[in-house]
Every structure is written in structure tokens, then in C-alpha cells.
Design an enzyme around this catalytic site. Structure first.
Site, PDB file in Angstrom:
ATOM      1  N   GLU A  69     -15.159  -9.214  -6.300  1.00  0.00           N
ATOM      2  CA  GLU A  69     -14.904  -8.208  -7.333  1.00  0.00           C
ATOM      3  C   GLU A  69     -15.587  -8.602  -8.640  1.00  0.00           C
ATOM      4  OE1 GLU A  69     -10.771  -7.378  -8.276  1.00  0.00           O
ATOM      5  OE2 GLU A  69     -11.321  -5.541  -9.344  1.00  0.00           O
TER       6      GLU A  69
ATOM      7  N   CYS B  95      -4.612  -1.209   1.071  1.00  0.00           N
ATOM      8  CA  CYS B  95      -4.363  -1.540  -0.332  1.00  0.00           C
ATOM      9  C   CYS B  95      -5.060  -0.584  -1.296  1.00  0.00           C
ATOM     10  CB  CYS B  95      -4.804  -2.970  -0.596  1.00  0.00           C
ATOM     11  SG  CYS B  95      -4.412  -4.051   0.778  1.00  0.00           S
TER      12      CYS B  95
ATOM     13  N   HIS C  73      -8.656  -5.125  -9.111  1.00  0.00           N
ATOM     14  CA  HIS C  73      -7.858  -5.267  -7.891  1.00  0.00           C
ATOM     15  C   HIS C  73      -7.242  -6.669  -7.905  1.00  0.00           C
ATOM     16  CE1 HIS C  73      -6.470  -4.305  -3.948  1.00  0.00           C
ATOM     17  NE2 HIS C  73      -7.193  -5.238  -3.347  1.00  0.00           N
TER      18      HIS C  73
ATOM     19  N   HIS D  95       1.092  -8.375  -4.599  1.00  0.00           N
ATOM     20  CA  HIS D  95       0.283  -7.316  -4.000  1.00  0.00           C
ATOM     21  C   HIS D  95       1.180  -6.412  -3.161  1.00  0.00           C
ATOM     22  CE1 HIS D  95      -2.838  -4.959  -2.565  1.00  0.00           C
ATOM     23  NE2 HIS D  95      -3.545  -5.821  -1.849  1.00  0.00           N
TER      24      HIS D  95
ATOM     25  N   PHE E 234      -8.003  -3.525   3.078  1.00  0.00           N
ATOM     26  CA  PHE E 234      -8.397  -3.952   4.417  1.00  0.00           C
ATOM     27  C   PHE E 234      -8.954  -2.734   5.148  1.00  0.00           C
ATOM     28  CE2 PHE E 234      -4.997  -7.485   4.466  1.00  0.00           C
ATOM     29  CZ  PHE E 234      -5.885  -8.377   3.893  1.00  0.00           C
TER      30      PHE E 234
ATOM     31  N   LYS F 223      -1.479  -8.111 -10.778  1.00  0.00           N
ATOM     32  CA  LYS F 223      -0.908  -8.717  -9.563  1.00  0.00           C
ATOM     33  C   LYS F 223      -0.401 -10.134  -9.813  1.00  0.00           C
ATOM     34  CE  LYS F 223      -3.246  -5.873  -6.088  1.00  0.00           C
ATOM     35  NZ  LYS F 223      -4.293  -5.158  -6.848  1.00  0.00           N
TER      36      LYS F 223
END
Lengths: 79, 405
Positions: free
Chosen positions: B308, B156, B297, B332, B391, B327
Site C-alpha cells: 500500500e 475486506c 487500508h 481489522h 482477499f 486499524k
């Protein structure tokens, strides 16, 4: 050569895999020059023919096959 | 700033954004995309509706190109047109384009062929279609760009890392122009079988069971998976100015770090994210107080959004600059996400408007951020931070500021 129906089946494989108009699939058409087919296209085309006609084409048999007519001869020789 | 950073700064060339292109679930093309960000979110899995590859490819090439690479080329085509064409020596023009999983749909399709018909029927196109670098390669071939052509594969964070690496190629003098961004397409059913990508993400329990993306909300329960692609044309600033290009924005800095902690969970307290944000600020030569907005994010997963938020508070204080997560609308889209978000930042700067975090009704009481919600918020353009965390523990940050002569 075999009958019209056989050529129709052959031609529809070419149209599908090579994405060319049916009227360009004529015996004298060359794969690389007239049909813009590269080596991977030809592998895909042969695979489609093998499936459509229930035949097996060995890689060595494709040596020297450059035109639609030659490929069609090869297919019909196996029917 | 450290001495080394100051030294690097003085030697470095400036980098302009001169073109943008978008393929997304909420709009294709920059204007439709930004309007989509300010409108109610699409429902459920975020597919790109009505994408017609033959608008970008002849039918034969479209058949031989996986959907993620189609998105890559389509986004690049729009960005290049937006930039008014390509103006660089081909050997000094590059492509850095990211993806998370590459041509997963093609792989699934051909596995179906393998199982049903045997090894002799597997397509000779499988490898060139599924390989992660297929998108970058297709862009390089189409526009004959002969400089570095590489793919970043950091889940990502890949879109953000790609833009960071492209920025570096120009700043350091290797390239004068780079096409960069990211694309992802791994969520469509294939040959009547359900998408293996959706199945896998579902079983990871990273996906929302409610199907609602609500970043930073107390009820958030995972991300809503998406597909898409976005591309930027980056050019050396003075050259772009000299040719009279429209300069949307300037890339001011970038950073990349790793958590070195867990394959999917963020490091506690967001330590990797903190380090990345701090390095990006240092790279841009800015203090935290100079950042006017953060495009987070904000995936809508319980763990990401909390980590975050903690990381942002650690670097920027409480609550810090206004934060948004697009998002809520886009879902995503893995590697496309960072690129779409960079485009959102650039358009926010141009329109002086921060798009809202859709789906956020009730801020998680443990999250102490000023999240933009309810509608777009006017802001005075200044340096903006964009975060991506992938990830694998990959962290990426970009600092993008308004154009300034």
C-alpha cells in the site's frame, strides 16, 4: 389430556421458541393470530417439542394444526 | 481527465452523506467511536463489548438474526436517526450493504447441532440467518425501502465497495437515498467451541501472533481481527440541502479494481491498488495534489502495508499526503472496516482532525509515508481518499470531501 407437568413442558417450549409470555400459551390461542408465529417458527417449535418429549412428528401430521390445543393433543397422542 | 470521464461528470448528480451510525470495539455511536479512535487501543481480539441486540430488536427477532445482521440494523438505525429520518420515495430508496463472511457464527452453531443431534435438528432459520444478504434484507424490511437491495461480498473491501456502489446509484439517478455500509461478526466462540473464524484466520498466518495491531510499524506481524458495523445515509445532494439536512460530507468519487494475481497476497508493487486510486481520483475529477489526507487500508500485515505504501508513493509521490490507519485501534473488521473508515473520514472532515495510527512506534524504514502518529493531527479539510483491499485481490477506493453548497 395429560397432566400439568406435561403442559408446563409444552408451554416452556413455546415460550422459548416463540418468545411469548407463558400466560398467552392457552389451548385456544392460534399460532398465527395470537402468538405471531410464522411457518418457520412452527417448524422450530415442533423441533423443540420433538426434542423435549422424545417424539417424532411428521410434517403431514401438522396439517390443520392451528391452535395450541391442537398441537398439544398431537404431542400427548404420542406419549 | 478522459473525455468519457468528463462526459460522465457533467451528467452526474452529487451525493451527500446525511447520517452515520457505528457499532465498534472502540465505541458505539459516532461520538464514542471518534473518541475511541483518538484513545489507546483495546487489547487483543476486538469484540464489540456489551452489544445488546434487544436495544434494536424485539427478543424473538433478535434470536432469529445473526450478529452481523444485528450490527447492520443497529448501525442503520443510528444513521437514519442521525439523518433525521428517511425522506425519499420508497422505490427510489435502496440498501447496499456489505459483509465478508455473513453469518458464520450461526453456521458454526448449526454445524454443532448437525453433528450432535442429526439433520432433523438443524434450524430452519439457518439459511436466512447466515446468508450474506441477511443484513441488507433486514434493513430493507425494517424501513420498507423498496429500491435496489443488494449485498457486496468482497472480503475486506466490501464496506468500501458498498458505499461506492450506493454512491453510483444516486449519482446515476436510480435512487435518491441509499443506506449503505458493512458489517462483520465472525470471531465469537459458539456453544463453548472456539470461533471457527478466528481459527481459520489464525491458520492463514494473516493474524498477529503478538495480538498488537501496529500498521506501518517495522515490528508489525499481522492484523488483529475485529467485528463491528457502520452505516451511512447517502442522499442526492440538492434534495438533502432542500430539506435542510445536516450534510456531513460529499462523496466525490469511487473506484473498484482487481489484482487478478493471488487469492490473499497483494500484487507486487501494489499495481491493482495504484490503478484503483488513480481511477477514484479520475472519477472525482481531482489531481493527486488535491488529496489532503489518506485513510489507509493499513492492516498491520507485512505484505499489505508495504504494498500500500509503495502504491501511495507511486500515485502521490514521496511521502504524499498524511496517512492514517485506524486499524491500530479498531483492528481489522473485514467488511465493516471500509465502512468504519468512511465514517472516520467523515468525522475527520467535520472535526478537522486526523486520528492517529495507534500501535505505530517505529515506522518501517522501507515505508515512505507521512503517517499520523502519537496523537490526532489537525488538518484543513479537503478531499480525502479511503482505501480498502480484500482477499481475492479486490481493491476499493472512495474519495470523500467536505460539504460545500
Amino acid at each position: 389430556m395429560a397432566d400439568d407437568a406435561t403442559f408446563d413442558k409444552f408451554r416452556s417450549c413455546a415460550v422459548e421458541v416463540l418468545q411469548v409470555p407463558a400466560d398467552k400459551v392457552i389451548p385456544e390461542a392460534s399460532f398465527s393470530g395470537d402468538l405471531d408465529a410464522d411457518s418457520l417458527d412452527l417448524v422450530e417449535f415442533v423441533m423443540a417439542l420433538e426434542e423435549a418429549f422424545e417424539i417424532t412428528v411428521d410434517e403431514s401430521e401438522l396439517q390443520g394444526v392451528e391452535t395450541v390445543g391442537q398441537a398439544y393433543e398431537l404431542v400427548t397422542s404420542k406419549l | 481527465m478522459t473525455l468519457a470521464a468528463e462526459h460522465a461528470h457533467r451528467r452526474r448528480r452529487r451525493v451527500a452523506v446525511t447520517g452515520i451510525g457505528v457499532v465498534s470495539c472502540c465505541g458505539t455511536g459516532k461520538d464514542a467511536f471518534f473518541d475511541g479512535l483518538c484513545a489507546p487501543a483495546p487489547q487483543g481480539i476486538r469484540r464489540v463489548p456489551d452489544f445488546d441486540p434487544t436495544a434494536w430488536f424485539d427478543p424473538k427477532v433478535a434470536r432469529q438474526t445473526d450478529r452481523f445482521a444485528q450490527f447492520s440494523v443497529a448501525a442503520a438505525a443510528m444513521a437514519i436517526e442521525d439523518a433525521g429520518g428517511l425522506h425519499a420515495d420508497p422505490l427510489r430508496a435502496g440498501v447496499i450493504f456489505g459483509t465478508g463472511v455473513g453469518g458464520l457464527e450461526t453456521l458454526q452453531e448449526q454445524l454443532g447441532v448437525l453433528i450432535a443431534k442429526g439433520a432433523r435438528r438443524v434450524s430452519p432459520r439457518l439459511v436466512p440467518m447466515m446468508m450474506a444478504n441477511a443484513g441488507a434484507a433486514a434493513i430493507s424490511m425494517r424501513w420498507e425501502l423498496r429500491g435496489p437491495c443488494e449485498t457486496v461480498v468482497t472480503a475486506c473491501a466490501a464496506g468500501t465497495h458498498s458505499i461506492g456502489n450506493a454512491f453510483r446509484l444516486i449519482a446515476d439517478g436510480r435512487c435518491d437515498l441509499v443506506i449503505t455500509g458493512g458489517a462483520e461478526a465472525a470471531i465469537n466462540d459458539v456453544g463453548g467451541q472456539p470461533s471457527i473464524g478466528v481459527a481459520a484466520f489464525t491458520n492463514m498466518t494473516a493474524m498477529s501472533t503478538s495480538g498488537i495491531s501496529r500498521p506501518f510499524d517495522v515490528r508489525r506481524d499481522g492484523f488483529v481481527i475485529a467485528e463491528g458495523g457502520a452505516a451511512l445515509v447517502l442522499e442526492e445532494y440538492e434534495r438533502a440541502e432542500a430539506r435542510g439536512a445536516h450534510i456531513y460530507a460529499e462523496v466525490l468519487g469511487a473506484a473498484s479494481t482487481a489484482d487478478a494475481y493471488h487469492i490473499t497476497a497483494p500484487a507486487p508493487g501494489g499495481s491493482g491498488a495504484i490503478a484503483c486510486m488513480e481511477l477514484a481520483l479520475e472519477d472525482a475529477g481531482l489531481a493527486p495534489g488535491q488529496i489532503t489526507h489518506i485513510n489507509g487500508h493499513g492492516t498491520s500485515t507485512p505484505l499489505n502495508d508495504l504494498a500500500e505504501a509503495e502504491a501511495i508513493n507511486k500515485v502521490f509521490g514521496n511521502p504524499g499526503p498524511p496517512v492514517t490507519s485506524i486499524k491500530g485501534v479498531t483492528g481489522h473488521s473485514l467488511a465493516a472496516a471500509g465502512a468504519l473508515e468512511a465514517v472516520a473520514v467523515i468525522l475527520s472532515l467535520e472535526r478537522q482532525l486526523i486520528p492517529p495510527t495507534d500501535g505505530l512506534d517505529q515506522l518501517d524504514p522501507e515505508i515512505h509515508l507521512d503517517v499520523v502518529t502519537g496523537g490526532p493531527r489537525p488538518f484543513s479539510p479537503g478531499p480525502v481518499l479511503s482505501n480498502s483491499f480484500g482477499f481475492g485481490g479486490h481493491n476499493g477506493c472512495l474519495v470523500i470531501g467536505p460539504a460545500s453548497p
